[in-house]
Design an enzyme around this catalytic site. Structure first.
Site, PDB file in Angstrom:
ATOM      1  N   LYS A   1      11.213 -12.389  11.718  1.00  0.00           N
ATOM      2  CA  LYS A   1      10.872 -13.805  11.896  1.00  0.00           C
ATOM      3  C   LYS A   1      11.374 -14.315  13.244  1.00  0.00           C
ATOM      4  CE  LYS A   1      10.823 -16.278   8.270  1.00  0.00           C
ATOM      5  NZ  LYS A   1      11.256 -16.921   7.027  1.00  0.00           N
TER       6      LYS A   1
ATOM      7  N   ARG B   1      16.593 -20.397   7.691  1.00  0.00           N
ATOM      8  CA  ARG B   1      15.811 -19.365   7.012  1.00  0.00           C
ATOM      9  C   ARG B   1      16.358 -17.969   7.325  1.00  0.00           C
ATOM     10  NH1 ARG B   1      10.183 -21.245   6.039  1.00  0.00           N
ATOM     11  NH2 ARG B   1       9.904 -23.304   6.947  1.00  0.00           N
TER      12      ARG B   1
ATOM     13  N   GLY C   1      10.304 -13.774   0.170  1.00  0.00           N
ATOM     14  CA  GLY C   1      10.877 -14.458  -0.980  1.00  0.00           C
ATOM     15  C   GLY C   1      12.166 -13.872  -1.523  1.00  0.00           C
TER      16      GLY C   1
ATOM     17  N   MET D   1      15.138 -13.391   0.114  1.00  0.00           N
ATOM     18  CA  MET D   1      16.365 -14.035   0.584  1.00  0.00           C
ATOM     19  C   MET D   1      16.137 -15.540   0.665  1.00  0.00           C
ATOM     20  SD  MET D   1      17.707 -11.201   3.305  1.00  0.00           S
ATOM     21  CE  MET D   1      16.147 -11.079   4.142  1.00  0.00           C
TER      22      MET D   1
ATOM     23  N   ARG E   1       3.747 -12.663  11.125  1.00  0.00           N
ATOM     24  CA  ARG E   1       4.242 -11.306  10.860  1.00  0.00           C
ATOM     25  C   ARG E   1       3.040 -10.454  10.489  1.00  0.00           C
ATOM     26  NH1 ARG E   1       7.458 -13.013   5.340  1.00  0.00           N
ATOM     27  NH2 ARG E   1       5.653 -13.670   4.133  1.00  0.00           N
TER      28      ARG E   1
ATOM     29  N   CYS F   1       5.031  23.365  -4.539  1.00  0.00           N
ATOM     30  CA  CYS F   1       4.195  22.973  -5.671  1.00  0.00           C
ATOM     31  C   CYS F   1       4.887  22.011  -6.639  1.00  0.00           C
ATOM     32  CB  CYS F   1       3.681  24.189  -6.430  1.00  0.00           C
ATOM     33  SG  CYS F   1       4.981  25.201  -7.175  1.00  0.00           S
TER      34      CYS F   1
ATOM     35  N   TYR G   1       1.103  24.909   3.304  1.00  0.00           N
ATOM     36  CA  TYR G   1       0.440  23.915   2.463  1.00  0.00           C
ATOM     37  C   TYR G   1       1.438  23.187   1.565  1.00  0.00           C
ATOM     38  CZ  TYR G   1       0.846  27.168  -1.516  1.00  0.00           C
ATOM     39  OH  TYR G   1       1.332  27.988  -2.502  1.00  0.00           O
TER      40      TYR G   1
END
Length: 902
Positions: free
Chosen positions: A44, A114, A123, A125, A358, A849, A869
């Protein structure tokens, strides 16, 4: 450390604190920070500085650095020396920039305080608005603005936010007073309250504040500021912030920055307002300006879902000049940042201000479309586009949607806040959602509106339904980030928390009842609704094509059935890296033959039982080979201990005895004989093949006969036979010798041969250490990282959940090693085994795997150590494909950086 050493360290920290710059200013088209300083100024703060430099209208302010937050915690939640002086200096500078005085009655400056970490945590903090108001300043604000209603509205909001955020007074304490006042006056909206009504609410708020805290509401604006800064620093480690960082694997940050910024007001009447907007649709990625706003409101009203806002298009009609300015800013910021932006704005008496920008959180669908379109618009390259989509985010695209042919009973309609389909049992609070999810129950979290405290329940739920809030409410933003289906602002439902029920469409839905949500349409359906598999094409295919062009790692799938194999191919798998034969044993009547084999007293008896299984296994392999159409298929021979195929409850044992025509006692004796104290380290894997060679003989014959039959039908086939749990080269050599004899017999019988390979799983630490010896015999290695992790750590993966949470919280482990590969320990064994194996057999094929094969950070590690792989579940194949491509892009970027430094 000695006392003297501690004192020296403390003095050194104090000296550094005195000289270190903790506060950065922005305002009047000049800023001390810029966008590249996110680690220091938070996202911010860095973006406020950047927008200021760009000449975008941003209220002036200053940012306290994340380093100040880190020192705050290091020094026992005390400000580092030098911080207070810098705050006072910058506060004076802010007063000068705004032409107002903080705490002054005649010309008052109010500020917002803020949070803002380097990584966006919406949301999680804390924020305090309208700070600086007191009993004296409020009178000056009324005289200056000539708007008594606005002034008292600002004051009541400030008391509520300060009381809740700074002093811990429950939000409901204030809400109850407000709602009671509205009921008394017979009004529904906050905006219908008059100045005197709000003045009375302020009086009641102050009284409640004193009752809850034991002290009067603070009158000194500077003390208000000090307390608010402390609260924001402290919010870095509040439970919801910790949970969010844990869920999103956010680690290694110093703390949160604090932004102190001059207030601008959207609640000054009909020429004022506030809103949130995105430069593109964050749900779909459509290149269309998207957002919501409220007239005569403050920003928290939109985000918290207190009022249901209007779509941004309506601003074009209500404030055409403001909308035109906003469109220009939209275009400028997206081109500058070269990414979709999430912006907050306030309109104060006809003047537009930007409060934040942002990179916008978006769904997987939006991320893919935006990335591809930004390449088309020549803003980014295909390589950059690959990094714009989080690999794990693709999971959102790979799950079912509702079957359009299915009959659905719609009971309510809300906003399509986050796409997807979800079915589950209704719960009304976050704790219940987590509790039921632990039991394996699918749940839908139903709330009037969500708050950051609900984060755990939202994560546990299949979907979220809210009665209030818009497309940019807390529920919508968090759900989209999590990839959860969400229907928000569904005003047609009336929720009764005390009765644990809601009413919709003339029906009562109670806790535990099933409902279904369509997050793409905003629809709520009663009961369960059938789903269909997703179709992947268009932008997704283009992104995957770019990924396939750049990646070096092949991606295979773990698939045990022809259906799994077909699904894997649809998602782009280049073979099967793990086909578990034991899963086939439980189908239909096969389990009878398996149990017959287990009860047999000698090898002849076992061979007779296995003869019944042979055609079944052969048929299975033929179907899988056909589905894979010439791609390699790695078949793991029987791995689990034999007791897993026997019933352990008496009723099932009686049933088995009846079917096999033996006594119940014989079955019980066999179960007792096969019992092991630690079966994961017991008689399983290759040890079964050594003790009961006829089991592996049958399986190898079934694999090679199937391969020969499929070859005769003109289909190319590449079978790879994998022996599990090898720990010594001699185990492998004995079993390999028998397999080669079986192969010779099959090829003689069939009159032709097929190319095949014999290799092993590396899942025992000893196998990794002696990998050079094993590679003398084995043609390929496949790391079974689930067991390798278990044996390296000495953790039982079935029981480790009891303590792993504590280990993660206390920082003993950075990630759950069963979900993301432990590169330091398990990874080092893998690297060692790969190097030692290839020192003997240069063309040794090496793969993985375990389910780690679908974890992006683990895929990056596999690329780094030169594997051939990775293999994962079919639905994670696209994730692994993108993760493998991202590994190449990041590797090239690092090489370029090193070249630049040299």
């Amino acid at each position: 450390m000695s006392g003297v050493a501690t004192m020296k360290t403390k003095k050194k920290t104090q000296r550094q604190s005195k000289t270190k710059k903790f506060v950065y200013f922005f305002g009047r088209n000049a800023a001390e920070g810029e966008a590249g300083m996110k680690n220091l100024l938070g996202g911010k703060g860095a973006n406020l500085a950047e927008m200021t430099r760009l000449g975008i209208p941003v209220p002036a302010g200053f940012t306290l650095t994340t380093e100040a937050c880190a020192l705050f915690y290091e020094q026992g939640q005390k400000w580092p020396e030098g911080l207070e002086g810098q705050i006072k200096t910058h506060l004076a500078r802010l007063e000068e920039a705004m032409g107002m005085r903080f705490g002054d009655r005649n010309n008052p400056l109010l500020v917002s305080v803020r949070s803002g970490a380097a990584v966006s945590m919406p949301g999680m903090m804390d924020t305090v608005l309208n700070l600086g108001l007191n009993s004296d300043v409020i009178q000056g604000l009324i005289m200056k603005t000539e708007n008594e209603r606005f002034a008292w509205d600002a004051y009541r909001r400030f008391i509520q936010m300060f009381g809740n955020v700074v002093m811990g007074v429950k939000h409901e304490t204030f809400e109850h007073i407000l709602e009671k006042k509205k009921e008394l006056l017979h009004v529904k909206q906050d905006t219908e309250l008059k100045a005197n009504d709000l003045k009375d609410i302020v009086r009641q708020y102050k009284k409640a504040y004193q009752e809850e805290t034991g002290e009067e509401f603070p009158q000194d604006p500077y003390q208000q500021l000090v307390k608010a800064i402390d609260a924001v620093f402290n919010s870095w480690n509040n439970p919801r912030a910790l949970k969010y960082r844990d869920l999103n694997s956010i680690r290694g940050l110093l703390g949160t920055a604090v932004n102190v910024q001059a207030m601008v007001f959207g609640n000054m009447g009909e020429s004022s307002g506030t809103g949130v907007c995105f430069t593109r649709n964050p749900s779909t990625g459509e290149n269309k300006f998207y957002g919501e706003f409220l007239i005569n409101a403050q920003g928290e009203d939109v985000v918290a879902g207190i009022r249901t806002p209007e779509p941004l298009d309506q601003l074009k009609t209500k404030m055409p000049e403001i909308y035109k300015q906003l469109c220009k800013i939209r275009e400028r910021l997206e081109r500058h940042y070269r990414d979709m932006q999430d912006m907050e704005f306030t309109i104060q008496e006809g003047k537009l201000f930007l409060l934040q920008t942002r990179n916008g959180k978006r769904t997987a669908q939006a991320a893919v479309r935006t990335a591809v379109e930004l390449v088309r618009e020549k803003l980014i390259s295909p390589s950059e586009a690959l990094l714009r989509v989080k690999a794990e985010q693709l999971d959102q695209l790979l799950h079912p949607t509702f079957d359009p042919k299915e009959k659905k009973e719609q009971i309510a309609k809300g906003l399509p806040a986050s796409p997807g389909a979800a079915t589950g049992r209704v719960v009304f609070n976050a704790d219940d959602a987590e509790e039921e999810a632990k039991k394996g129950e699918p749940v839908i979290l139903v709330r009037i509106e969500t708050s950051p405290e609900d984060i755990g329940g939202m994560n546990a739920a299949q979907g979220i339904l809210t009665a209030r809030g818009g497309m940019t409410s807390h529920a919508a933003v968090v759900a989209r980030g999590m990839g959860k289906c969400c229907v928000a602002g569904c005003g047609e439902i009336q929720i009764d928390y005390s009765a644990k029920e809601f009413r919709a469409g003339g029906q009562v839905i109670r806790e535990g009842d099933y409902i279904s949500l369509d997050g793409s349409a905003g629809a709520v359906y009663k009961g369960k609704v059938k789903t269909v598999e997703p179709e992947l094409s268009g932008d997704f295919s283009k992104l995957m094509r770019w990924a396939d062009e750049i990646r070096k790692l092949q991606v295979r799938a773990n698939a045990d059935t022809p259906l799994d194999a077909t699904t894997a191919r649809k998602f782009g798998a280049e073979g099967i890296g793990l086909c578990r034969t034991e899963h086939m044993f439980f189908e239909g009547d096969r389990i009878i033959a398996v149990r017959e084999m287990i009860l047999a007293q000698d090898s002849e008896g076992r061979a007779r039982a296995l003869e019944k299984l042979l055609p079944m296994q052969r048929g299975d392999f033929e179907a899988i080979f056909e589905a894979m159409q010439g791609l390699p298929v790695t078949v793991r021979l029987l791995d689990p201990p034999l007791h897993e195929f026997l019933p352990h409850d008496e009723a099932a044992q009686r049933e088995m005895a009846e079917v096999l025509k033996v006594s119940v006692e014989k079955i019980k004796e066999t179960v007792r004989a096969l019992h092991e104290f630690n079966p994961m380290l017991g008689h399983r894997g290759c040890r079964l093949g050594i003790s009961f060679p006829e089991i592996y003989d049958m399986q190898v014959r079934a694999i090679l006969e199937a391969a020969s039959n499929v070859k005769k039908r003109g289909i190319k086939i590449l079978p790879e036979i994998m022996i599990p749990l090898i720990g010594t080269v001699r185990e492998f050599a004995i079993l390999k010798e028998r397999m080669e004899k079986i192969a010779a017999e099959v090829f003689k019988e069939k009159g032709s041969s097929v190319n095949y390979m014999i290799g092993t799983m590396i899942e025992i630490p000893r196998a990794a250490i002696v990998a050079n010896r094993i590679a003398e015999q084995a043609q390929f290695f496949s790391f079974g990282t689930n067991d390798l992790t278990q044996m390296t750590f000495g953790y039982s993966r079935d029981d480790a959940g009891v303590f792993l949470g504590d280990y993660l919280r206390q920082g003993i482990l950075e990630k759950d090693p069963f979900q993301s590969l432990d590169q330091e320990g398990v990874g080092e064994l893998m690297k060692l085994a790969t190097e030692k194996g290839r020192s003997v057999r240069r063309d040794l094929k090496v793969g993985i795997c375990g389910e780690h094969g679908g974890d992006p950070s683990s895929v990056e590690f596999c690329h780094r150590i030169g594997m051939n792989y990775v293999s994962c579940s079919p639905y994670r194949v696209p994730i692994a494909r993108l993760g493998a491509a991202q590994a190449v892009v990041l590797e090239r970027a690092k090489k370029f950086e090193r070249k630049g430094e040299s």
